[in-house]
Design an enzyme around this catalytic site. Structure first.
Site, mmCIF file in Angstrom:
data_model
loop_
_atom_site.group_PDB
_atom_site.id
_atom_site.type_symbol
_atom_site.label_atom_id
_atom_site.label_comp_id
_atom_site.label_asym_id
_atom_site.label_seq_id
_atom_site.Cartn_x
_atom_site.Cartn_y
_atom_site.Cartn_z
ATOM 1 N NE ARG A 1 -1.776 2.984 2.514
ATOM 2 C CZ ARG A 1 -0.862 4.190 2.989
ATOM 3 N NH1 ARG A 1 -1.208 4.794 2.285
ATOM 4 N NH2 ARG A 1 -0.213 3.993 4.521
ATOM 5 C CG ASP A 2 2.913 4.811 2.944
ATOM 6 O OD1 ASP A 2 2.939 5.995 2.267
ATOM 7 O OD2 ASP A 2 4.115 4.567 3.488
ATOM 8 C CG HIS B 1 3.850 4.182 8.588
ATOM 9 N ND1 HIS B 1 3.653 2.946 8.024
ATOM 10 C CD2 HIS B 1 5.025 5.539 7.846
ATOM 11 C CE1 HIS B 1 3.907 4.086 6.629
ATOM 12 N NE2 HIS B 1 4.948 5.319 7.054
ATOM 13 C CG HIS C 1 8.162 7.925 5.824
ATOM 14 N ND1 HIS C 1 8.184 7.721 4.097
ATOM 15 C CD2 HIS C 1 7.130 7.124 6.047
ATOM 16 C CE1 HIS C 1 6.449 7.240 3.987
ATOM 17 N NE2 HIS C 1 6.371 7.069 5.259
ATOM 18 C CB CYS D 1 2.907 10.897 1.795
ATOM 19 S SG CYS D 1 1.464 12.280 1.267
ATOM 20 C CG ASN E 1 6.974 3.035 4.084
ATOM 21 O OD1 ASN E 1 6.312 3.776 4.720
ATOM 22 N ND2 ASN E 1 6.777 3.833 2.890
#
Length: 298
Positions: A11-12, A203, A205, A236, A245
């Protein structure tokens, strides 16, 4: 110590790629992650496909993922329509994002922070009635690309208001990679005092090379759930320069050496990162695929 890793590459990770990855490759990424021992996977996003075309095939992905005992699939949800789609697709978890600043919230979700909290509260009630595990992520918890510094007391006030809807989990997201270990400890300890019964997740980065230090600061503060992305891909699309990430394989190397149990096979994740680089047609940021483990795997 046991730590749960949430794999977010499907997803991300993929949402920030310039071109959509094919459906078979998305499903293969998820299958490989499951085979490596990852048991919580953020697989899809139920957002407007016109805004994030890379993830427009969420229903098709969920229809094809391997369904195995103990594996939980999460979908990102922004609104009631997204929750309707998530329920129909058969996700096990939802992740609702509340952005910490109005500027990024309006660009990312088309709403203010206040409206974001109202959305979360409404979605939380519906998702609970449906029996879904509910995570709410506070995005830009450590800094905003448009508004700059985000005050700790502001984020903790968001925690207080979000906790009123009884989430199963609250996640702090360093969306643009500006956090530092001291700030991580402050936010985690503050959230624990506000809502001690709520599981905390982080979460990070690695945009400014602090992601791994922040992950271990979170562990030191008592967090036992961390997001990571195979290959270190992601970001993002609505935040400038929000690069990758922390990489699942690189994080696993340190956890393994520290004898912290995750149940995930590092060698399998390394293989997936190498495969993913071929799929994307470019090197991935993760280092372990190049350096290998130590001592070298037999």
């Amino acid at each position: 110590m046991d730590v749960t890793l949430v794999e977010v590459a499907p997803r991300d990770g993929l949402q920030n790629e310039p071109e959509p990855v094919s459906l078979p490759d998305k499903v293969e990424l998820i299958r490989r992650s499951v085979d490596a021992g990852l048991r919580r996977i953020e697989a899809v996003s139920f957002v407007d496909p016109r805004r994030v075309p890379q993830l427009a095939d969420a229903e098709a992905v969920m229809a094809a993922v391997p369904r195995r005992a103990g594996v939980s699939y999460a979908g990102l949800v922004f609104n009631d329509r997204g929750l309707d789609r998530a329920l129909a697709a058969g996700v096990d978890e939802i992740n609702v994002v509340v952005v910490a600043t109005d500027s990024l919230s309006r660009r990312n979700q088309g709403c203010s922070v206040e409206q974001g909290i109202e959305r979360w509260t409404r979605l939380a009630e519906r998702a609970a009635a449906a029996g879904l595990f509910r995570t709410v992520t506070i995005a830009a918890a450590f800094g905003c690309p448009f508004d700059g510094e985000v005050r700790t007391d502001h984020v903790l006030e968001l925690v207080r208001r979000i906790a009123a809807a009884a989430p199963d989990e609250i996640a702090f997201a360093d969306t643009i990679g500006v956090g530092t270990p001291d700030r991580v400890r402050t936010l985690v300890n503050g959230a624990k005092s506000i809502s001690p019964e709520t599981t905390l997740r982080c979460h990070f980065h690695n945009t400014r090379n602090t992601g791994y230090a922040n992950a271990f600061a979170a562990l030191d503060a008592g967090v036992r759930v961390l997001d990571a992305s195979t290959g270190g891909i992601g970001g993002c699309p609505f935040a400038p320069d929000a690069t990758g990430n922390i990489a699942t394989e690189d994080l696993l190397y340190a956890l393994d050496r520290m004898e912290i149990h995750t149940g995930v096979r590092t060698d399998r994740v390394i293989e997936t990162g190498t495969w993913l680089a071929d799929v994307l047609g470019k090197p991935v940021p993760a280092l372990l695929g190049r350096a290998g483990t130590f001592p070298a795997a037999e």
